[in-house]
Design an enzyme around this catalytic site. Sequence first.
Site, PDB file in Angstrom:
ATOM      1  N   PRO A   1       0.822  -1.222   0.000  1.00  0.00           N
ATOM      2  CA  PRO A   1       0.000   0.000   0.000  1.00  0.00           C
ATOM      3  C   PRO A   1       0.853   1.269   0.000  1.00  0.00           C
ATOM      4  O   PRO A   1       0.342   2.357  -0.225  1.00  0.00           O
ATOM      5  CB  PRO A   1      -0.827  -0.125   1.288  1.00  0.00           C
ATOM      6  CG  PRO A   1      -0.117  -1.119   2.139  1.00  0.00           C
ATOM      7  CD  PRO A   1       0.626  -2.025   1.216  1.00  0.00           C
TER       8      PRO A   1
ATOM      9  N   GLU B   1       2.568  -8.282   8.373  1.00  0.00           N
ATOM     10  CA  GLU B   1       2.890  -6.844   8.372  1.00  0.00           C
ATOM     11  C   GLU B   1       3.754  -6.459   7.181  1.00  0.00           C
ATOM     12  O   GLU B   1       4.187  -5.310   7.063  1.00  0.00           O
ATOM     13  CB  GLU B   1       3.595  -6.460   9.682  1.00  0.00           C
ATOM     14  CG  GLU B   1       2.698  -6.532  10.907  1.00  0.00           C
ATOM     15  CD  GLU B   1       1.382  -5.766  10.734  1.00  0.00           C
ATOM     16  OE1 GLU B   1       1.409  -4.644  10.218  1.00  0.00           O
ATOM     17  OE2 GLU B   1       0.335  -6.316  11.112  1.00  0.00           O
TER      18      GLU B   1
ATOM     19  N   ARG C   1      -4.751  -7.471 -20.749  1.00  0.00           N
ATOM     20  CA  ARG C   1      -5.794  -7.159 -21.732  1.00  0.00           C
ATOM     21  C   ARG C   1      -5.351  -6.072 -22.724  1.00  0.00           C
ATOM     22  O   ARG C   1      -6.000  -5.856 -23.745  1.00  0.00           O
ATOM     23  CB  ARG C   1      -7.115  -6.797 -21.048  1.00  0.00           C
ATOM     24  CG  ARG C   1      -7.110  -5.522 -20.274  1.00  0.00           C
ATOM     25  CD  ARG C   1      -8.352  -5.431 -19.403  1.00  0.00           C
ATOM     26  NE  ARG C   1      -9.593  -5.377 -20.165  1.00  0.00           N
ATOM     27  CZ  ARG C   1     -10.047  -4.299 -20.788  1.00  0.00           C
ATOM     28  NH1 ARG C   1      -9.346  -3.189 -20.770  1.00  0.00           N
ATOM     29  NH2 ARG C   1     -11.187  -4.335 -21.441  1.00  0.00           N
TER      30      ARG C   1
ATOM     31  N   ASP D   1     -12.035   2.090 -23.893  1.00  0.00           N
ATOM     32  CA  ASP D   1     -12.193   1.844 -22.453  1.00  0.00           C
ATOM     33  C   ASP D   1     -12.087   3.123 -21.642  1.00  0.00           C
ATOM     34  O   ASP D   1     -11.434   4.082 -22.053  1.00  0.00           O
ATOM     35  CB  ASP D   1     -11.069   0.917 -21.949  1.00  0.00           C
ATOM     36  CG  ASP D   1     -11.423  -0.538 -22.132  1.00  0.00           C
ATOM     37  OD1 ASP D   1     -12.585  -0.830 -22.417  1.00  0.00           O
ATOM     38  OD2 ASP D   1     -10.505  -1.373 -21.986  1.00  0.00           O
TER      39      ASP D   1
HETATM   40  N1  SAM Z   1       1.861  -3.122   7.480  1.00  0.00           N
HETATM   41  C1  SAM Z   1       1.801  -2.770   6.104  1.00  0.00           C
HETATM   42  C2  SAM Z   1       1.664  -1.273   5.961  1.00  0.00           C
HETATM   43  O1  SAM Z   1       0.988  -0.650   6.784  1.00  0.00           O
HETATM   44  O2  SAM Z   1       2.177  -0.697   4.986  1.00  0.00           O
HETATM   45  C3  SAM Z   1       0.627  -3.435   5.418  1.00  0.00           C
HETATM   46  C4  SAM Z   1       0.771  -4.895   5.306  1.00  0.00           C
HETATM   47  S1  SAM Z   1      -0.616  -5.651   4.558  1.00  0.00           S
HETATM   48  C5  SAM Z   1      -1.552  -6.123   5.951  1.00  0.00           C
HETATM   49  C6  SAM Z   1       0.008  -7.175   3.959  1.00  0.00           C
HETATM   50  C7  SAM Z   1       0.395  -7.175   2.497  1.00  0.00           C
HETATM   51  O3  SAM Z   1      -0.747  -6.955   1.680  1.00  0.00           O
HETATM   52  C8  SAM Z   1       1.393  -6.148   2.057  1.00  0.00           C
HETATM   53  O4  SAM Z   1       2.710  -6.555   2.332  1.00  0.00           O
HETATM   54  C9  SAM Z   1       1.119  -6.053   0.575  1.00  0.00           C
HETATM   55  O5  SAM Z   1       1.823  -7.042  -0.156  1.00  0.00           O
HETATM   56  C10 SAM Z   1      -0.359  -6.337   0.474  1.00  0.00           C
HETATM   57  N2  SAM Z   1      -1.201  -5.145   0.296  1.00  0.00           N
HETATM   58  C11 SAM Z   1      -2.065  -4.647   1.199  1.00  0.00           C
HETATM   59  N3  SAM Z   1      -2.687  -3.558   0.738  1.00  0.00           N
HETATM   60  C12 SAM Z   1      -2.200  -3.346  -0.511  1.00  0.00           C
HETATM   61  C13 SAM Z   1      -2.441  -2.359  -1.504  1.00  0.00           C
HETATM   62  N4  SAM Z   1      -3.297  -1.370  -1.324  1.00  0.00           N
HETATM   63  N5  SAM Z   1      -1.778  -2.450  -2.681  1.00  0.00           N
HETATM   64  C14 SAM Z   1      -0.884  -3.452  -2.888  1.00  0.00           C
HETATM   65  N6  SAM Z   1      -0.609  -4.407  -1.972  1.00  0.00           N
HETATM   66  C15 SAM Z   1      -1.249  -4.367  -0.791  1.00  0.00           C
END
Ligand code: SAM
Length: 258
Positions: free
Chosen positions: A96, A124, A162, A177
Site C-alpha cells: 500500500p 505486516e 488485456r 475503455d
Molecule cells: N503493514 C503494512 C503497511 O501498513 O504498509 C501493510 C501490510 S498488509 C496487511 C500485507 C500485504 O498486503 C502487504 O505486504 C502487501 O503485499 C499487500 N497489500 C495490502 N494492501 C495493498 C495495496 N493497497 N496495494 C498493494 N498491496 C497491498
Amino acid sequence: MMDVEKQIMDFTVLTLFPELVSSFFEHGMIQRGIEAKLITGGCINIRDFSCDRHKTVDDRPYGGGSGMVMKPEPLEAAIAFAKKKTPGAKVILMTPQGTRFDQKKACDLAARKENLIFICGRYEGIDERVYNQHVDEEISIGDYVMTGGELAAMAIIDSVSRMIPGVLGSCASFQSDSFIDDRLEYAQYTRPEIFNNLKVPGVLLSGNHEKIKQWRQTSSLQRTFIKRPDLFKTQVPTTEEKQILRQWCRELTTLVNS
Ligand code: SAM
C-alpha cells in the site's frame, strides 16, 4: 534485434497462497492469452523455500509490536529462483506504500513487455532488507490495506494483459475503455431493444456509423462530467469536446426551464 511484437510477457507471482492465484491463470481472457502464447503466468510458493522443518516463513518484528513479518531468507531464495526462470525480469513489490496503479501504468507495462515478478506480502509485510536489495519497484492498487498482495498482483496482471495486442481478440476492444485518454467509456446497451419499458437510444439502432460515433462521444463526455469531473483537469477538454458539453448544457437548460 528482438521482435518486440512476438515477445511473450511473463508474470510470476511469489505468494504464500498459490491456490489463490493459480486459478486466475486458468480462466477467461488470461487463459486465452496464455493459450495464444501472448503471455505466460505462474506462481511460486515462498514457503517451498523455507529451510526449517516447520516451513516457517514469518517471525516476530524486531523492536516489538503486533503482527509478524515475512522472513527474508525464504523470500530471497524465491526471488532468486524466479529470476533464474525469467532472467532480467523486473521485481515488483505489492504494497500500500507504493506508487498508485492506474490505466497509464497498465499501458506502460504492457508496452514495455518486460517480464514481471510480483512479491505478494502477508502479515505486516516483508523484511526491509529484501526490499532494499531485490525490489525494483513498489506498486499499490489504492489507499487501503488488504491482508495480502495477491489480489493486487492479479489486478495488475489482468489489466496489463488485456492491453497486449491479441489478448482481447481485437485491438479496438480497449481503445474506447474508460481512462484511455482520461475519459470514461460511453453507455453500453445490448438486446433486447426494450427492457423494463426502457428503450435503447434510437441512434444506436440507426446503422449510421457517424451518428453513433457522435452519440458515443457525447455519452462519454457526459459520464466523465457527472462521475469523474477531475479527469477534465488531467486532460483539458478539446475545442470539439467543449462544443459538445455546451450543447448538452443548452439542452439541460431548455429541459429545466420547460
Ligand atoms: N503493514 C503494512 C503497511 O501498513 O504498509 C501493510 C501490510 S498488509 C496487511 C500485507 C500485504 O498486503 C502487504 O505486504 C502487501 O503485499 C499487500 N497489500 C495490502 N494492501 C495493498 C495495496 N493497497 N496495494 C498493494 N498491496 C497491498
